[in-house]
Write an enzyme that holds these catalytic residues in place. Structure first.
Site, short mmCIF file in Angstrom:
data_model
loop_
_atom_site.label_atom_id
_atom_site.label_comp_id
_atom_site.label_asym_id
_atom_site.label_seq_id
_atom_site.Cartn_x
_atom_site.Cartn_y
_atom_site.Cartn_z
N ARG A 36 0.82 -1.22 0.00
CA ARG A 36 0.00 0.00 0.00
C ARG A 36 0.85 1.26 0.00
NH1 ARG A 36 -4.89 -2.06 4.00
NH2 ARG A 36 -6.06 -3.04 2.31
N GLY A 346 -10.41 -10.06 -0.79
CA GLY A 346 -9.29 -10.67 -0.09
C GLY A 346 -8.88 -12.03 -0.60
#
Ligand code: AMP
Length: 392
Positions: A36, A346
């Site tokens: 991220r 996910g």
């Protein structure tokens, strides 16, 4: 849908507040996956090159609001970010009363969830945050389904509010897949339970030409079609709903293709012995844990003709290698198809990584909650407010 983008603006000398998603996994205080942070770098670099006075803000974990807690401090993120950018990014602990940043420099504001009122989108807090900047940039799609002070309130009150490059790209990919898709549009919804994805299935049924169901979800659809599933995971109380989804597709000339062969076991475990059989041969004590090769090939052929493919959820228990074949074949078929492909959630992201094909999918959304809510056709509050601001 029209929103202002950071790339439309001149940022020189401006105080620019960017909502990032730096909610990285930590193990013993160390960042175990910095994807991220790396993803945010192009946007940050471009703002710094223009001479912006950059304030980066993010949440991390779930601290108690109003209380500083070292365990949820963004200190490890500040260190990592400084390394990656090759220049110091100081962490500012108390920032609500004002922050000093030089043009072309960046600071990281401490975890926004330490502020009371962040999660409730408190107006007074949002106004204080907005007062810090000339331009507010949201670049955190993963939190776009939540209306909080740094994702929504601040966008109401900041002088200018826009989308950063990551958010803009994600919205573009989702829009390309669902708002104006090249047809046929095929969606794959796999995973454990119909109940957790009923709204997604309903929404997609209205939009897609082909709806492929997989995993425990497919078992409930097989029940609805009168097929035997032994003691497989299923939700018999949702058989009627599954039937309605199939009828909707059939009514517009589409279909919900069901398995013709499956991979079964007598127990749910990593050591379970896998047996491939035709669906007619599923026994009373069988657990269906994957689709068989004939089914996978048929789905592959179908996806080869698609114009757009949207994928969420595995076709089987892909975590155990002997039941990963269906999901692997699906991932490979998506990669081989000329269709624009979009995958997210996910388990799906984990499956793509396991099969080493992440880079060959058109767009991979790592935002679990926001991605599913988008598929459900819900308006994401953080995006809605940017649209409202763009309208003036
Ligand atoms: P979800 O979070 O709903 O996307 O579900 C993902 C999980 O569903 C994965 O961890 C899979 O192991 C599981 N799953 C997939 N197929 C089956 C199946 N046939 N029976 C039981 N669990 C399954």
């Amino acid at each position: 849908m029209s929103i202002l983008k950071m790339s439309d603006l001149s940022l020189a000398g401006k105080r620019v507040l960017v909502r990032e998603d730096f909610n990285v996994p930590l193990q013993d205080g160390r960042i175990s996956d910095d994807t991220r942070i790396r993803a945010s770098l192009p946007g940050i670099r471009s703002a710094l090159e223009q001479g912006a006075r950059l304030m980066l803000v993010s949440h991390l974990g779930r601290p108690t609001e109003g209380q500083f807690d070292e365990a949820d401090s963004l200190a490890p993120v500040a260190t990592r970010l400084s390394q990656l950018l090759g220049e110091d990014v100081p962490l500012v602990r108390d920032w609500l009363d004002g922050v000093t940043v030089e043009p072309g420099k960046a600071v990281l504001l401490e975890n926004c969830r330490f502020n009371k009122g962040e999660k409730k989108n408190d107006e007074a807090l949002a106004r204080r945050i907005a007062a810090l900047c000339d331009v507010y940039v949201n670049d955190a799609f993963a939190t776009a389904h939540r209306a909080e002070a740094t994702t929504h309130g601040v966008a109401r009150f900041a002088p200018v509010a826009c989308a950063g490059p990551l958010l803009a790209r994600e919205l573009e990919a989702l829009g390309q897949a669902l708002e104006n898709p090249a047809r046929p549009l095929a969606a794959i919804v796999g995973g454990a339970k119909v109940s957790t994805k009923l709204t997604v299935l309903d929404q997609l049924a209205a939009k897609v030409d082909q709806l492929i169901v997989g995993g425990g979800i497919a078992n409930t659809f097989m029940l609805a079609a009168g097929m035997k599933i032994g003691k497989s995971l299923a939700e018999p109380d949702l058989v009627a709903e599954a039937g309605r989804v199939m009828e909707r597709l059939a009514a517009k000339g589409g279909s919900v293709p069901l398995p013709v062969d499956v991979v079964c076991a007598k127990e749910f475990s990593a050591a379970a012995v896998a047996t491939t059989k035709a669906v007619a041969d599923v026994a009373e004590d069988d657990l269906i844990l994957d689709v068989g090769p004939r089914t996978a090939a048929a789905l592959g052929a179908l996806l080869g003709k698609a114009g757009t493919i949207v994928w969420n959820g595995p076709l089987g228990v892909f975590e155990f290698d002997q039941f990963a074949g269906g999901t692997r074949a699906l991932a490979q078929a998506i990669v081989a198809s000329p269709a624009f492909s979009l995958a997210g959630g996910g388990e799906t992201v984990a499956a793509l990584a396991k099969f080493g094909v992440t880079d060959r999918i058109g767009y991979v959304s790592t935002a679990g909650g926001a991605f599913l809510e988008f598929l459900e056709g819900r308006k994401l509050p953080a995006v809605e407010i940017l649209e409202a601001r763009a309208r003036g």
